[in-house]
Design an enzyme around this catalytic site. Sequence first.
Site, PDB file in Angstrom:
ATOM      1  N   CYS A  78      -5.249   7.836  10.101  1.00 26.28           N
ATOM      2  CA  CYS A  78      -5.059   7.248  11.450  1.00 26.28           C
ATOM      3  C   CYS A  78      -4.807   8.350  12.474  1.00 26.28           C
ATOM      4  CB  CYS A  78      -3.828   6.339  11.527  1.00 26.28           C
ATOM      5  SG  CYS A  78      -3.798   4.890  10.513  1.00 26.28           S
ATOM      6  N   LYS A  80       0.835  -1.199   0.000  1.00 25.91           N
ATOM      7  CA  LYS A  80       0.000   0.000   0.000  1.00 25.91           C
ATOM      8  C   LYS A  80       0.870   1.250   0.000  1.00 25.91           C
ATOM      9  CE  LYS A  80      -1.773   2.192   3.699  1.00 25.91           C
ATOM     10  NZ  LYS A  80      -2.666   2.920   4.607  1.00 25.91           N
TER      11      LYS A  80
END
Length: 420
Positions: A116, A23
């Site tokens: 996040c 990713k």
Amino acid sequence: MMQKFRIQGGGPLSGEVSISGAKNAALPILFASLLAEKPVEIANVPKLRDIDTTMELLGRLGVNITRNGSVFIDASGVNEFCAPYDLVKTMRASIWALGPLVARFGQGQVSLPGGCAIGARPVDLHIHGLEQLGATITLEEGYVKASVDGRLKGAHIVMDKVSVGATVTIMSAATLAEGTTVIENAAREPEIVDTADFLNAIGAKVTGAGTDTITIEGVERLGGGYHEVVADRIETGTFLVAAAVSGGKILCRNTRPALLEAVLAKLEEAGAAIETGDDWISIDMTDRELKAVNIRTAPHPGFPTDMQAQFSLLNLVAKGTGIITETIFENRFMHIPELIRMGARAEIEGNTVICGDTDGGLSGAQVMATDLRASASLVIAGSIAEGETIVDRIYHIDRGYEYIEGKFSALGMNIERISE
């Protein structure tokens, strides 16, 4: 509809697993494709929420993007230069649209990002880098706006601190700048190398990626090309730890052992038998005793912060006491209170966590995923705990692991996705 994982504690995890593309390489490469005037094919792109969000974002900018095995991108028709809040808010990586937009079109704007909840990750380093290349940056109504008259200009840039994100931004933008750019104190992560390989595949002149000094000779335009995304070293490490803590034997295929040297060294120190080939790693923990290890996270090629949570779990169930020191991000021990709910013995002191012997092992509990990598450690903990574990808020996991329950099921984990 909140999705959760229900996991029953069981035996060792054993078998083969195929590792997905990284990713952290696929995202910067997708954004860098904005630089290309001709069609681009990117292979080995993982199927993840952040990737879907990025593809949707590129589509909004006027990129023609389709997925059929590989991701096919045609950025010749870009007609919109603003990455809007509704997409950016879920994903910090959106800042990577800014450099390519201003480098190729002379303008770009990106809403200030989300993602996040780990510590403070300011976009200042990105902004400062683009300013040094000659862009004018303003912050207006929650948007970072960049513009330049004519082309960006090559510059000698010394990074104030090592930043993967800002290294990508400067390197990508500098490919179309007039003259040569040198980035000193650049991040050395494999994902930087992979992004540079992609840029070179479409006609850029980048050298030195993977060292702390990257040189980019600007070109007038970038064409098209083909690139295969590098294997995910963190996903690889996560499966290796799963084998180690469960006493199993796992073979990871389609991976790159050379990118995992710090992790493999610590697994061997912890008592695992490791073998490697060009594109595979095997770990065997059958009838071997797991020993706690001391770890200090550091920029690549040091021990990766993204493997810290998995190794705190390893230390909690291993013999002896291990100390983990987190030097990269603040607030990165949010998984520890969740593991303590399962019976783990651990103490957090500042940026260190001391993991003691967890006598009697872990017990199933209801726990909550707090960020991407920590949540993977909770899933593994559930599989070695006594009884049933429910992991809540698993959208964090879906941001970074492709089909994790399918891969773990194939290794013998009793895991199912439930909606409540």
